[in-house]
Design a protein around this motif. Sequence first.
Motif, PDB file in Angstrom:
ATOM      1  N   VAL A 296     -40.708  -8.611  36.017  1.00 14.74           N
ATOM      2  CA  VAL A 296     -41.211  -9.425  34.913  1.00 14.74           C
ATOM      3  C   VAL A 296     -40.036 -10.147  34.268  1.00 14.74           C
ATOM      4  CG1 VAL A 296     -43.090  -7.791  34.490  1.00 14.74           C
ATOM      5  CG2 VAL A 296     -40.966  -7.585  33.183  1.00 14.74           C
ATOM      6  N   ASN A 297     -40.331 -11.008  33.287  1.00 14.92           N
ATOM      7  CA  ASN A 297     -39.259 -11.707  32.590  1.00 14.92           C
ATOM      8  C   ASN A 297     -38.671 -10.842  31.468  1.00 14.92           C
ATOM      9  OD1 ASN A 297     -40.759 -12.227  30.030  1.00 14.92           O
ATOM     10  ND2 ASN A 297     -42.039 -13.486  31.390  1.00 14.92           N
ATOM     11  N   ARG A 298     -37.488 -11.208  31.014  1.00 14.67           N
ATOM     12  CA  ARG A 298     -36.789 -10.398  30.026  1.00 14.67           C
ATOM     13  C   ARG A 298     -37.496 -10.416  28.666  1.00 14.67           C
ATOM     14  NH1 ARG A 298     -30.335 -11.232  30.360  1.00 14.67           N
ATOM     15  NH2 ARG A 298     -30.521  -9.732  28.638  1.00 14.67           N
ATOM     16  N   HIS A 299     -38.214 -11.471  28.394  1.00 12.08           N
ATOM     17  CA  HIS A 299     -38.944 -11.537  27.115  1.00 12.08           C
ATOM     18  C   HIS A 299     -39.994 -10.428  27.039  1.00 12.08           C
ATOM     19  CE1 HIS A 299     -40.937 -13.152  23.573  1.00 12.08           C
ATOM     20  NE2 HIS A 299     -42.079 -13.096  24.227  1.00 12.08           N
ATOM     21  N   ALA A 300     -40.704 -10.208  28.142  1.00  9.81           N
ATOM     22  CA  ALA A 300     -41.714  -9.142  28.168  1.00  9.81           C
ATOM     23  C   ALA A 300     -41.064  -7.775  27.963  1.00  9.81           C
ATOM     24  CB  ALA A 300     -42.481  -9.175  29.487  1.00  9.81           C
ATOM     25  N   VAL A 301     -39.909  -7.576  28.607  1.00 11.87           N
ATOM     26  CA  VAL A 301     -39.186  -6.313  28.445  1.00 11.87           C
ATOM     27  C   VAL A 301     -38.733  -6.144  27.001  1.00 11.87           C
ATOM     28  CG1 VAL A 301     -37.067  -5.076  29.057  1.00 11.87           C
ATOM     29  CG2 VAL A 301     -38.437  -6.176  30.840  1.00 11.87           C
ATOM     30  N   ARG A 302     -38.230  -7.214  26.396  1.00 12.84           N
ATOM     31  CA  ARG A 302     -37.745  -7.144  25.011  1.00 12.84           C
ATOM     32  C   ARG A 302     -38.882  -6.787  24.054  1.00 12.84           C
ATOM     33  NH1 ARG A 302     -35.677 -11.945  24.869  1.00 12.84           N
ATOM     34  NH2 ARG A 302     -33.804 -11.226  25.945  1.00 12.84           N
ATOM     35  N   GLU A 303     -40.038  -7.401  24.251  1.00 14.62           N
ATOM     36  CA  GLU A 303     -41.187  -7.095  23.394  1.00 14.62           C
ATOM     37  C   GLU A 303     -41.635  -5.646  23.570  1.00 14.62           C
ATOM     38  OE1 GLU A 303     -42.764  -9.016  21.046  1.00 14.62           O
ATOM     39  OE2 GLU A 303     -40.962 -10.235  21.362  1.00 14.62           O
ATOM     40  N   ALA A 304     -41.637  -5.177  24.811  1.00 16.06           N
ATOM     41  CA  ALA A 304     -42.041  -3.797  25.072  1.00 16.06           C
ATOM     42  C   ALA A 304     -41.062  -2.818  24.439  1.00 16.06           C
ATOM     43  CB  ALA A 304     -42.132  -3.562  26.577  1.00 16.06           C
ATOM     44  N   LEU A 305     -39.771  -3.102  24.529  1.00 18.95           N
ATOM     45  CA  LEU A 305     -38.763  -2.229  23.947  1.00 18.95           C
ATOM     46  C   LEU A 305     -38.888  -2.147  22.429  1.00 18.95           C
ATOM     47  CD1 LEU A 305     -35.596  -3.097  26.070  1.00 18.95           C
ATOM     48  CD2 LEU A 305     -36.832  -0.924  26.022  1.00 18.95           C
ATOM     49  N   LYS A 306     -39.244  -3.260  21.804  1.00 22.28           N
ATOM     50  CA  LYS A 306     -39.454  -3.245  20.360  1.00 22.28           C
ATOM     51  C   LYS A 306     -40.580  -2.278  19.995  1.00 22.28           C
ATOM     52  CE  LYS A 306     -37.889  -7.961  19.328  1.00 22.28           C
ATOM     53  NZ  LYS A 306     -38.318  -9.317  18.868  1.00 22.28           N
ATOM     54  N   ARG A 307     -41.648  -2.301  20.776  1.00 21.60           N
ATOM     55  CA  ARG A 307     -42.781  -1.398  20.521  1.00 21.60           C
ATOM     56  C   ARG A 307     -42.399   0.058  20.768  1.00 21.60           C
ATOM     57  NH1 ARG A 307     -47.814  -3.208  23.838  1.00 21.60           N
ATOM     58  NH2 ARG A 307     -48.657  -1.353  22.786  1.00 21.60           N
ATOM     59  N   VAL A 308     -41.606   0.284  21.807  1.00 24.29           N
ATOM     60  CA  VAL A 308     -41.166   1.652  22.086  1.00 24.29           C
ATOM     61  C   VAL A 308     -40.296   2.159  20.939  1.00 24.29           C
ATOM     62  CG1 VAL A 308     -39.885   3.127  23.675  1.00 24.29           C
ATOM     63  CG2 VAL A 308     -41.301   1.295  24.580  1.00 24.29           C
ATOM     64  N   GLN A 309     -39.455   1.284  20.418  1.00 21.98           N
ATOM     65  CA  GLN A 309     -38.625   1.655  19.273  1.00 21.98           C
ATOM     66  C   GLN A 309     -39.476   1.938  18.041  1.00 21.98           C
ATOM     67  OE1 GLN A 309     -36.169  -1.445  17.489  1.00 21.98           O
ATOM     68  NE2 GLN A 309     -34.536   0.024  17.114  1.00 21.98           N
ATOM     69  N   GLN A 310     -40.470   1.093  17.793  1.00 22.39           N
ATOM     70  CA  GLN A 310     -41.355   1.284  16.644  1.00 22.39           C
ATOM     71  C   GLN A 310     -42.141   2.585  16.764  1.00 22.39           C
ATOM     72  OE1 GLN A 310     -43.622  -2.337  16.802  1.00 22.39           O
ATOM     73  NE2 GLN A 310     -42.018  -3.569  15.840  1.00 22.39           N
ATOM     74  N   SER A 311     -42.361   3.058  17.977  1.00 16.22           N
ATOM     75  CA  SER A 311     -43.067   4.313  18.187  1.00 16.22           C
ATOM     76  C   SER A 311     -42.169   5.534  17.985  1.00 16.22           C
ATOM     77  CB  SER A 311     -43.658   4.356  19.609  1.00 16.22           C
ATOM     78  OG  SER A 311     -44.623   3.340  19.785  1.00 16.22           O
ATOM     79  N   GLY A 312     -40.883   5.279  17.739  1.00 16.08           N
ATOM     80  CA  GLY A 312     -39.963   6.382  17.501  1.00 16.08           C
ATOM     81  C   GLY A 312     -39.464   7.055  18.760  1.00 16.08           C
ATOM     82  N   LEU A 313     -39.492   6.348  19.879  1.00 18.21           N
ATOM     83  CA  LEU A 313     -39.114   6.962  21.154  1.00 18.21           C
ATOM     84  C   LEU A 313     -37.705   6.593  21.610  1.00 18.21           C
ATOM     85  CD1 LEU A 313     -42.433   6.556  23.159  1.00 18.21           C
ATOM     86  CD2 LEU A 313     -41.654   8.499  21.825  1.00 18.21           C
ATOM     87  N   VAL A 314     -37.179   5.487  21.099  1.00 17.46           N
ATOM     88  CA  VAL A 314     -35.823   5.078  21.464  1.00 17.46           C
ATOM     89  C   VAL A 314     -35.118   4.517  20.228  1.00 17.46           C
ATOM     90  CG1 VAL A 314     -36.471   4.503  23.849  1.00 17.46           C
ATOM     91  CG2 VAL A 314     -36.468   2.706  22.099  1.00 17.46           C
ATOM     92  N   ARG A 315     -33.791   4.454  20.325  1.00 16.26           N
ATOM     93  CA  ARG A 315     -32.991   3.771  19.316  1.00 16.26           C
ATOM     94  C   ARG A 315     -32.249   2.645  20.011  1.00 16.26           C
ATOM     95  NH1 ARG A 315     -30.464   7.746  17.227  1.00 16.26           N
ATOM     96  NH2 ARG A 315     -31.641   7.876  15.285  1.00 16.26           N
ATOM     97  N   ILE A 316     -32.449   1.437  19.527  1.00 11.08           N
ATOM     98  CA  ILE A 316     -31.788   0.273  20.111  1.00 11.08           C
ATOM     99  C   ILE A 316     -30.551  -0.042  19.280  1.00 11.08           C
ATOM    100  CG2 ILE A 316     -32.008  -2.154  20.759  1.00 11.08           C
ATOM    101  CD1 ILE A 316     -35.003  -1.727  21.037  1.00 11.08           C
ATOM    102  N   ALA A 317     -29.371   0.109  19.880  1.00  9.82           N
ATOM    103  CA  ALA A 317     -28.118  -0.158  19.187  1.00  9.82           C
ATOM    104  C   ALA A 317     -27.693  -1.596  19.451  1.00  9.82           C
ATOM    105  CB  ALA A 317     -27.035   0.807  19.662  1.00  9.82           C
ATOM    106  N   GLN A 318     -27.246  -2.266  18.385  1.00  7.56           N
ATOM    107  CA  GLN A 318     -26.804  -3.648  18.514  1.00  7.56           C
ATOM    108  C   GLN A 318     -25.590  -3.712  19.444  1.00  7.56           C
ATOM    109  OE1 GLN A 318     -28.534  -6.065  17.072  1.00  7.56           O
ATOM    110  NE2 GLN A 318     -27.273  -7.683  17.984  1.00  7.56           N
ATOM    111  N   GLY A 319     -25.748  -4.380  20.564  1.00  2.00           N
ATOM    112  CA  GLY A 319     -24.643  -4.527  21.494  1.00  2.00           C
ATOM    113  C   GLY A 319     -24.341  -3.278  22.303  1.00  2.00           C
ATOM    114  N   GLY A 320     -25.168  -2.246  22.172  1.00  3.38           N
ATOM    115  CA  GLY A 320     -24.929  -1.007  22.905  1.00  3.38           C
ATOM    116  C   GLY A 320     -26.134  -0.593  23.712  1.00  3.38           C
TER     117      GLY A 320
END
Length: 232
Positions: A46-70
């Motif tokens: 898939v495209n990176r935009h779809a992945v980025r949107e999915a990751l935001k939802r996973v983060q909002q669900s409390g399952l991951v922490r997205i570090a800026q630049g990490g």
Amino acid sequence: MPLTPISRTAISDAVFAQLVDEILSGRLVPGDPLPAERELAESFGVNRHAVREALKRVQQSGLVRIAQGGNTRVLDWRDNAGLDLLVELTRTGVVPPVRILRDIVEMRRSVGTDAARLCADRAKNEQLDLVATAVDRYPVGECPFEELILIDRAFWTAIVDGSGNLAYRLGLNTIVAAIEEIGAIHLTGFPAELADRDAHVALADRIVHRDAAGAREHAEELLGRIVAALGD
């Protein structure tokens, strides 16, 4: 981690579902880094935009922490996730179904019992009218189980709305969604509870007459039946 390419239009939803399943299943454990967006996009096809949107939802669900630049690292869902994750747990099988069923009906009893008390205590008159109208829909004779579920949902929605507790309202939505995912027919004692018109009428009567203690007692007895049935 093995990932399945996705070819759907609403691709971010499917990416989200697979990532959640990887985490809840334990294939990704707390502290594990997720692959970079580019790598995930290639794995999913898939495209990176779809992945980025999915990751935001996973983060909002409390399952991951997205570090800026990490790295994006997996969190322990038991410590960080919210009630909305309950439906996902029913889908993955990471928690035994009987355990989820028991926890759901115990939560249902707790929320319903206190909501009945609060509704009797502080609902507006028009909200009490809605409770009275909703309970009249329970049939005297036999009724299809699917129809009983809708009648019961409307009744408890009126009670929870009358309680004025927003958290209880959102909790009710989660309970309904989780039961739908598992299948209400698998809840031992549920059909008998829904078919007990007299018990629901008695509960509504206590609420309408603003008998908060009586409403709480009736709700606890009514909703406790299925808890006891699952415990047996």
